[in-house]
Motif scaffolding. Structure first.
Motif, PDB file in Angstrom:
ATOM      1  N   GLN A 192       9.109 -43.387 -11.491  1.00 21.56           N
ATOM      2  CA  GLN A 192       8.999 -41.918 -11.555  1.00 21.56           C
ATOM      3  C   GLN A 192      10.051 -41.264 -10.657  1.00 21.56           C
ATOM      4  O   GLN A 192      10.732 -40.325 -11.053  1.00 21.56           O
ATOM      5  N   ARG A 193      10.212 -41.833  -9.443  1.00 19.39           N
ATOM      6  CA  ARG A 193      11.198 -41.264  -8.502  1.00 19.39           C
ATOM      7  C   ARG A 193      12.606 -41.373  -9.078  1.00 19.39           C
ATOM      8  O   ARG A 193      13.380 -40.414  -9.032  1.00 19.39           O
ATOM      9  N   SER A 230       5.499 -45.578  -9.342  1.00 17.61           N
ATOM     10  CA  SER A 230       6.036 -44.506  -8.469  1.00 17.61           C
ATOM     11  C   SER A 230       7.545 -44.644  -8.359  1.00 17.61           C
ATOM     12  O   SER A 230       8.270 -43.647  -8.402  1.00 17.61           O
ATOM     13  N   ARG A 231       8.020 -45.897  -8.224  1.00 18.36           N
ATOM     14  CA  ARG A 231       9.478 -46.090  -8.110  1.00 18.36           C
ATOM     15  C   ARG A 231      10.181 -45.618  -9.386  1.00 18.36           C
ATOM     16  O   ARG A 231      11.214 -44.957  -9.323  1.00 18.36           O
ATOM     17  N   ASP A 279       1.044 -49.651  -9.264  1.00 10.69           N
ATOM     18  CA  ASP A 279       1.221 -48.236  -8.902  1.00 10.69           C
ATOM     19  C   ASP A 279       2.522 -48.023  -8.136  1.00 10.69           C
ATOM     20  O   ASP A 279       3.209 -47.019  -8.326  1.00 10.69           O
ATOM     21  N   ALA A 280       2.874 -48.996  -7.289  1.00 10.42           N
ATOM     22  CA  ALA A 280       4.132 -48.877  -6.543  1.00 10.42           C
ATOM     23  C   ALA A 280       5.308 -48.897  -7.523  1.00 10.42           C
ATOM     24  O   ALA A 280       6.268 -48.135  -7.395  1.00 10.42           O
TER      25      ALA A 280
END
Ligand code: DC
Length: 245
Positions: A239-240, A236-237, A232-233
């Motif tokens: 996606q950012r 998220s990275r 998930d981390a």
């Protein structure tokens, strides 16, 4: 038939970044269980590369091909059709159209799989096939050389390990009804580990950027939670950075 590659059927998940998740580790570390759970959670395809070595070993035994003959084994692989078919209870393994799943866990095939896997020509064919299978992402691939060789650019790399005694006991408990004694299961696992870790070609080793999870004192839920946290981390990275681009 050199153009034949193993085929994996699976669910697709259009939209969103679909990662390559590489899980490596020794026998009995819990890779297969973790990979299956992660594949279900993220709706990814689960590819057990050990099953591909096992199926080749099985076919070699059936055809009387010496396990020391790398060229003949690689030729045999090229003439084979290996399919992993997902089922809720786990992948079924088809060899040339026949379901051989139940035949692959015997001690004879287990030992032979480790022996066929030392040959560079065999590994070349396997790695090539595995790269084709995972080319589109959205896969959890588990084995010994996924993070180091098959997908060195995998977005998530996990090296799952556990103390040897724990791995041996877990392996024994998977099939306690078998005639094998716990001590011999543990001894076989140690011998196989040794061969997998010391072979010249792509030995079992963590990739420098793999995250080590030692499951010796962890429950399955804890291992899963740690892996999900990593994935998930990473998502998220990604996606950012996509939003900033
Ligand atoms: O994961 P497994 O126990 O089913 O694997 C069987 C054998 O296949 C293992 O002893 C080593 C070999 N193998 C390999 O060399 N590379 C892989 N990526 C997967 C398995």
């Amino acid at each position: 038939m050199g153009d034949r590659v193993p085929v994996v059927e699976g669910k697709s998940n259009p939209g969103g970044k679909r990662l390559v998740i590489a899980i490596d580790g020794p026998a009995g570390s819990g890779k297969s269980t973790l990979a299956a759970l992660l594949a279900r959670k993220y709706n990814y395809i689960n590819i057990e590369t050990g099953a591909m070595y096992r199926v080749l070993a099985f076919k070699a035994i059936e055809h009387g091909i010496p396990l020391e003959d790398g060229a003949k084994l690689a030729a045999l692989a090229q003439q084979s059709r290996i399919e992993l078919v997902p089922r809720p209870e786990g992948n079924r393994v088809l060899l040339d159209g026949a379901d051989v799943t139940e035949r692959l866990r015997s001690q004879e095939v287990t030992d032979a799989a480790s022996k066929v896997s030392v040959h560079p020509l065999v590994r070349e064919w396997m790695v090539d096939s595995q790269r084709k299978m995972g080319a589109g992402g959205g896969i959890v691939m588990e084995g010994r050389d996924i993070g180091t060789k098959v997908f060195p650019d995998a977005e998530v790399k996990i090296f799952l390990d556990a103390a040897p005694e724990i791995r041996g006991t877990r392996r024994f408990l998977e099939n306690p009804a078998s005639a094998a004694h716990e001590a011999s299961v543990v001894a076989e696992l140690h011998a196989r580990d040794q061969r997998d870790r010391t072979r010249a070609n792509s030995p079992l080793a963590p990739a420098p950027d793999a995250v080590l999870i030692d499951s010796t004192y962890l429950t399955l839920d804890q291992v899963l939670a740690r892996a999900v946290e990593l994935i998930d981390a990473r998502l998220s990275r990604i996606q950012r950075s996509e939003m900033q681009a």
